[in-house]
Design an enzyme around this catalytic site. Structure first.
Site, PDB file in Angstrom:
ATOM      1  N   VAL A  99      -4.585   9.334   5.182  1.00  0.00           N
ATOM      2  CA  VAL A  99      -3.571   9.108   4.158  1.00  0.00           C
ATOM      3  C   VAL A  99      -2.885   7.803   4.527  1.00  0.00           C
ATOM      4  O   VAL A  99      -2.245   7.701   5.576  1.00  0.00           O
ATOM      5  CB  VAL A  99      -2.552  10.262   4.082  1.00  0.00           C
ATOM      6  CG1 VAL A  99      -1.590  10.026   2.923  1.00  0.00           C
ATOM      7  CG2 VAL A  99      -3.269  11.599   3.916  1.00  0.00           C
ATOM      8  N   ASP A 100      -3.075   6.819   3.659  1.00  0.00           N
ATOM      9  CA  ASP A 100      -2.613   5.460   3.951  1.00  0.00           C
ATOM     10  C   ASP A 100      -1.375   5.183   3.087  1.00  0.00           C
ATOM     11  O   ASP A 100      -0.256   5.477   3.501  1.00  0.00           O
ATOM     12  CB  ASP A 100      -3.787   4.511   3.671  1.00  0.00           C
ATOM     13  CG  ASP A 100      -3.517   3.073   4.040  1.00  0.00           C
ATOM     14  OD1 ASP A 100      -2.408   2.759   4.488  1.00  0.00           O
ATOM     15  OD2 ASP A 100      -4.415   2.227   3.865  1.00  0.00           O
ATOM     16  N   GLY A 102      -0.865   6.880   0.493  1.00  0.00           N
ATOM     17  CA  GLY A 102      -0.579   8.207  -0.047  1.00  0.00           C
ATOM     18  C   GLY A 102      -0.940   8.346  -1.519  1.00  0.00           C
ATOM     19  O   GLY A 102      -0.880   9.436  -2.083  1.00  0.00           O
ATOM     20  N   LYS A 128      -0.952   7.148   8.101  1.00  0.00           N
ATOM     21  CA  LYS A 128      -0.184   5.935   8.419  1.00  0.00           C
ATOM     22  C   LYS A 128       1.125   6.007   7.658  1.00  0.00           C
ATOM     23  O   LYS A 128       1.225   5.496   6.543  1.00  0.00           O
ATOM     24  CB  LYS A 128      -0.940   4.685   7.963  1.00  0.00           C
ATOM     25  CG  LYS A 128      -2.155   4.318   8.766  1.00  0.00           C
ATOM     26  CD  LYS A 128      -2.670   2.989   8.215  1.00  0.00           C
ATOM     27  CE  LYS A 128      -4.001   2.618   8.788  1.00  0.00           C
ATOM     28  NZ  LYS A 128      -4.569   1.430   8.128  1.00  0.00           N
TER      29      LYS A 128
HETATM   30  C1  PRP Z   1      -9.806   6.162   1.799  1.00  0.00           C
HETATM   31  C2  PRP Z   1      -9.557   7.568   2.273  1.00  0.00           C
HETATM   32  C3  PRP Z   1      -8.626   8.130   1.243  1.00  0.00           C
HETATM   33  C4  PRP Z   1      -7.888   6.917   0.750  1.00  0.00           C
HETATM   34  C5  PRP Z   1      -6.525   6.893   1.337  1.00  0.00           C
HETATM   35  O1  PRP Z   1     -10.842   6.170   0.884  1.00  0.00           O
HETATM   36  O2  PRP Z   1     -10.724   8.311   2.402  1.00  0.00           O
HETATM   37  O3  PRP Z   1      -9.333   8.761   0.195  1.00  0.00           O
HETATM   38  O4  PRP Z   1      -8.602   5.760   1.182  1.00  0.00           O
HETATM   39  O5  PRP Z   1      -5.819   5.742   0.955  1.00  0.00           O
HETATM   40  P1  PRP Z   1      -4.445   5.783   0.185  1.00  0.00           P
HETATM   41  O6  PRP Z   1      -3.566   6.791   0.888  1.00  0.00           O
HETATM   42  O7  PRP Z   1      -3.927   4.377   0.343  1.00  0.00           O
HETATM   43  O8  PRP Z   1      -4.704   6.148  -1.232  1.00  0.00           O
HETATM   44  P2  PRP Z   1     -11.597   4.842   0.381  1.00  0.00           P
HETATM   45  O9  PRP Z   1     -11.060   4.444  -0.950  1.00  0.00           O
HETATM   46  O10 PRP Z   1     -11.563   3.813   1.465  1.00  0.00           O
HETATM   47  O11 PRP Z   1     -13.063   5.356   0.130  1.00  0.00           O
HETATM   48  P3  PRP Z   1     -14.123   6.026   1.135  1.00  0.00           P
HETATM   49  O12 PRP Z   1     -13.517   7.312   1.645  1.00  0.00           O
HETATM   50  O13 PRP Z   1     -15.313   6.248   0.263  1.00  0.00           O
HETATM   51  O14 PRP Z   1     -14.374   5.037   2.252  1.00  0.00           O
END
Ligand code: PRP
Length: 175
Positions: A99-100, A102, A128
């Site tokens: 969760v970046d 969010g 994060k």
């Molecule tokens: C990543 C992760 C989450 C999302 C979180 O996926 O798996 O789904 O980012 O980020 P957020 O909190 O900023 O929304 P990503 O889009 O990188 O795709 P992937 O899992 O296919 O690599």
């Protein structure tokens, strides 16, 4: 690219996954659960977590994406692949690798809540917190981490490094 620096070792991940699974198993007390893994990143965490749970569990996947390639979130999320089965009346646990900002988890929770699950909770391996743009509840959290670019255990760098057994740190500009 230089080798990633280890942030969370394989042993520490495996230990924490077992602890989370024990906590989840105790909380649901034998009730059947539907695990919703968010592709792609969650596939390894979901595989390990699900094997340590003790209640009956079905496993579903969703694929979502922000619009376009990104190293930072744009806030826009779209569903690339939806659930194959109804979650109405089910106990749903959404499983994320990270969760970046969010935004992805927040969007998913709002979407899944409209489908009348019996309960809806979240589990993420890493978070994060300082990057959050929305408040989002993580009911079962592996680790809080600083704002660094992490790879491994499902997390990629330009689609590489997902299969590393540990979580490492890379410089995102490093080719
Ligand atoms: C990543 C992760 C989450 C999302 C979180 O996926 O798996 O789904 O980012 O980020 P957020 O909190 O900023 O929304 P990503 O889009 O990188 O795709 P992937 O899992 O296919 O690599």
């Amino acid at each position: 690219m230089t080798n990633p620096r280890i942030l969370i070792s394989e042993a520490d991940i495996q230990q924490r996954v077992r602890e989370l699974a024990a906590e989840i198993s105790a909380d649901y007390a034998g009730k059947p659960i539907t695990l919703v893994g968010v592709l792609k990143g969650a596939f390894i965490f979901l595989a390990d977590l699900s094997r340590h749970l003790t209640m009956p569990r079905s496993i579903e996947f969703m694929a979502v994406s922000s619009y376009g390639m990104r190293t930072t979130s744009t806030g826009a999320v779209r569903v690339l692949m939806d659930l194959r089965r109804s979650i109405e009346g089910k106990h749903v646990l959404v499983v994320e690798d990270i969760v970046d900002t969010g935004l992805t988890l927040h969007y998913l929770l709002e979407l899944l809540a409209t489908r009348d699950p019996a309960s809806l909770k979240t589990c993420a391996l890493v978070r994060k917190k300082e990057r959050h743009e929305v408040d989002v509840r993580v009911d079962y959290l592996g680790f809080d981490i600083p704002n660094v670019w992490v790879v491994g255990y499902g997390l990629d760098h330009a689609e590489d490094l997902r299969a590393l057994p540990y979580i490492g740190v890379v410089d995102p500009d490093d080719e």
